[in-house]
Design a protein around this motif. Structure first.
Motif, PDB file in Angstrom:
ATOM      1  N   ILE A 117       0.839  -1.205   0.000  1.00 28.23           N
ATOM      2  CA  ILE A 117       0.000   0.000   0.000  1.00 28.23           C
ATOM      3  C   ILE A 117       0.874   1.255   0.000  1.00 28.23           C
ATOM      4  O   ILE A 117       0.654   2.194  -0.780  1.00 28.23           O
ATOM      5  CB  ILE A 117      -0.943   0.004   1.223  1.00 28.23           C
ATOM      6  N   ALA A 118       1.876   1.273   0.884  1.00 33.78           N
ATOM      7  CA  ALA A 118       2.743   2.455   0.982  1.00 33.78           C
ATOM      8  C   ALA A 118       3.495   2.699  -0.323  1.00 33.78           C
ATOM      9  O   ALA A 118       3.618   3.847  -0.782  1.00 33.78           O
ATOM     10  CB  ALA A 118       3.730   2.279   2.139  1.00 33.78           C
ATOM     11  N   LYS A 119       3.991   1.650  -0.934  1.00 39.89           N
ATOM     12  CA  LYS A 119       4.713   1.801  -2.195  1.00 39.89           C
ATOM     13  C   LYS A 119       3.777   2.272  -3.304  1.00 39.89           C
ATOM     14  O   LYS A 119       4.179   3.056  -4.179  1.00 39.89           O
ATOM     15  CB  LYS A 119       5.397   0.484  -2.572  1.00 39.89           C
ATOM     16  N   SER A 120       2.527   1.816  -3.274  1.00 40.05           N
ATOM     17  CA  SER A 120       1.559   2.254  -4.287  1.00 40.05           C
ATOM     18  C   SER A 120       1.218   3.733  -4.131  1.00 40.05           C
ATOM     19  O   SER A 120       0.769   4.383  -5.081  1.00 40.05           O
ATOM     20  CB  SER A 120       0.278   1.417  -4.196  1.00 40.05           C
ATOM     21  N   LYS A 121       1.450   4.262  -2.911  1.00 34.62           N
ATOM     22  CA  LYS A 121       1.199   5.686  -2.651  1.00 34.62           C
ATOM     23  C   LYS A 121       2.461   6.532  -2.828  1.00 34.62           C
ATOM     24  O   LYS A 121       2.459   7.709  -2.485  1.00 34.62           O
ATOM     25  CB  LYS A 121       0.637   5.867  -1.238  1.00 34.62           C
ATOM     26  N   GLY A 122       3.542   5.900  -3.310  1.00 31.19           N
ATOM     27  CA  GLY A 122       4.730   6.663  -3.654  1.00 31.19           C
ATOM     28  C   GLY A 122       5.907   6.538  -2.714  1.00 31.19           C
ATOM     29  O   GLY A 122       6.895   7.267  -2.886  1.00 31.19           O
ATOM     30  N   MET A 123       5.857   5.655  -1.720  1.00 34.10           N
ATOM     31  CA  MET A 123       7.001   5.518  -0.820  1.00 34.10           C
ATOM     32  C   MET A 123       8.210   5.011  -1.584  1.00 34.10           C
ATOM     33  O   MET A 123       8.144   4.001  -2.281  1.00 34.10           O
ATOM     34  CB  MET A 123       6.677   4.553   0.326  1.00 34.10           C
ATOM     35  N   LEU A 124       9.352   5.694  -1.418  1.00 38.19           N
ATOM     36  CA  LEU A 124      10.563   5.362  -2.173  1.00 38.19           C
ATOM     37  C   LEU A 124      11.716   4.894  -1.284  1.00 38.19           C
ATOM     38  O   LEU A 124      12.764   4.511  -1.808  1.00 38.19           O
ATOM     39  CB  LEU A 124      11.019   6.577  -2.984  1.00 38.19           C
TER      40      LEU A 124
END
Length: 295
Positions: A117-124
């Protein structure tokens, strides 16, 4: 979670229905702290701090645990998968160098969803999996492609010591298989131009009082198995935070002579990347407060 086999204990607890097994935790995520942490290895914390989430409960539960307050599951706040994903993003916004998952073994399926979920929201940010080394290969494979840095312990290569202190006589064989899988996923240790680890494996060993032989066995195994492809972290911070009646040999700190004996063997093996501790690190002040910060 209705018949949990996530960790090597394979206790089969029905965690979905609040029946806990060895880790002491039901299926709902419980955490104790989420904050910037400055006390990891320099390539993890750096000057920014590591975005560290301490999870409650533990499938290993060593008798000398410095974080026993949360390892026994007595100090944890319920966090949903969606909230955990938001915590990751909040730590990134605070300037964290990475996301550091401490003792997440018994929550791996839920953590996988939160990371997605976090990666889908842009977490890099790079993701660090920080654990005691007592991991099932099948469970680690769920993390493939989601974790960038593995930060495991290699506590014991002596079955009797593992049995006595962690009730895990199979620890030596389990940790070897786990380290091999971790290395397969992330490969050779790498740091960027600012000195932060971006990918790879850092294996920790906490030197215990009276157990330099075990420590040297660990270092020799790591060098033989991985050579210069990993970093090692040799720690002298063992702190006897409570009296151990069953194992009184643990009721003291590691001596300077013991630690230097282990370091000398590390120098002789000539690891390419390694960390050791200087000064007075065996203090309770190095144990972070678990007051639900950031949750």
């Amino acid at each position: 979670m209705d018949r949990c086999m996530i960790c090597p204990r394979n206790c089969g607890a029905d965690r979905d229905n609040q029946k806990t097994g060895y880790c002491g935790m039901p299926s709902e995520i419980r955490a104790s702290r989420a904050a910037l942490h400055m006390w990891e290895e320099p390539c993890i914390s750096g000057t920014k701090g590591s975005g560290t989430v301490f999870f409650a409960g533990c499938s290993l539960r060593c008798c000398f645990c410095q974080n026993q307050e949360i390892a026994l599951g007595n100090h944890g706040k319920v966090v949903t998968i969606e909230r955990l994903a938001d915590i990751f993003l909040e730590l990134e916004q605070q300037g964290a160098a990475n996301i550091n998952l401490v003792t997440a073994t018994h929550y791996v399926p839920q953590v996988v969803k939160a990371l997605e979920i976090a990666k889908s929201k842009g977490m890099l940010l790079p993701v660090v999996y920080n654990c005691g080394g007592y991991e099932k290969v099948e469970t680690l494979r769920l993390l493939d492609g989601l974790v960038d840095i593995f930060l495991p312990d290699c506590k014991y290569l002596e079955k009797e010591t593992a049995s006595n202190y962690s009730n895990a006589a199979d620890y030596p064989e389990v940790v070897k298989a786990a380290l091999n899988e971790m290395f397969r996923q992330v490969g050779v240790f790498q740091v960027d131009r600012w000195g932060y680890c971006r990918k790879g494996m850092i294996v920790r060993h906490l030197v215990l009082p009276g157990h330099t032989r075990n420590a040297i066995k660990v270092l020799e195994y790591l060098h033989e198995a991985f050579g210069d492809s990993i970093a090692v972290s040799i720690m002298n911070q063992y702190t006897p935070v409570r009296e151990n009646i069953r194992f009184p040999e643990l009721n003291r700190k590691v001596t300077r002579r013991e630690y230097e004996k282990v370091l000398k063997r590390a120098y002789d093996l000539d690891f390419a990347y390694g960390y050791y501790q200087e000064g007075e690190t065996a203090k309770e002040s190095f144990i972070p407060p678990f007051g639900y910060q950031g949750l």
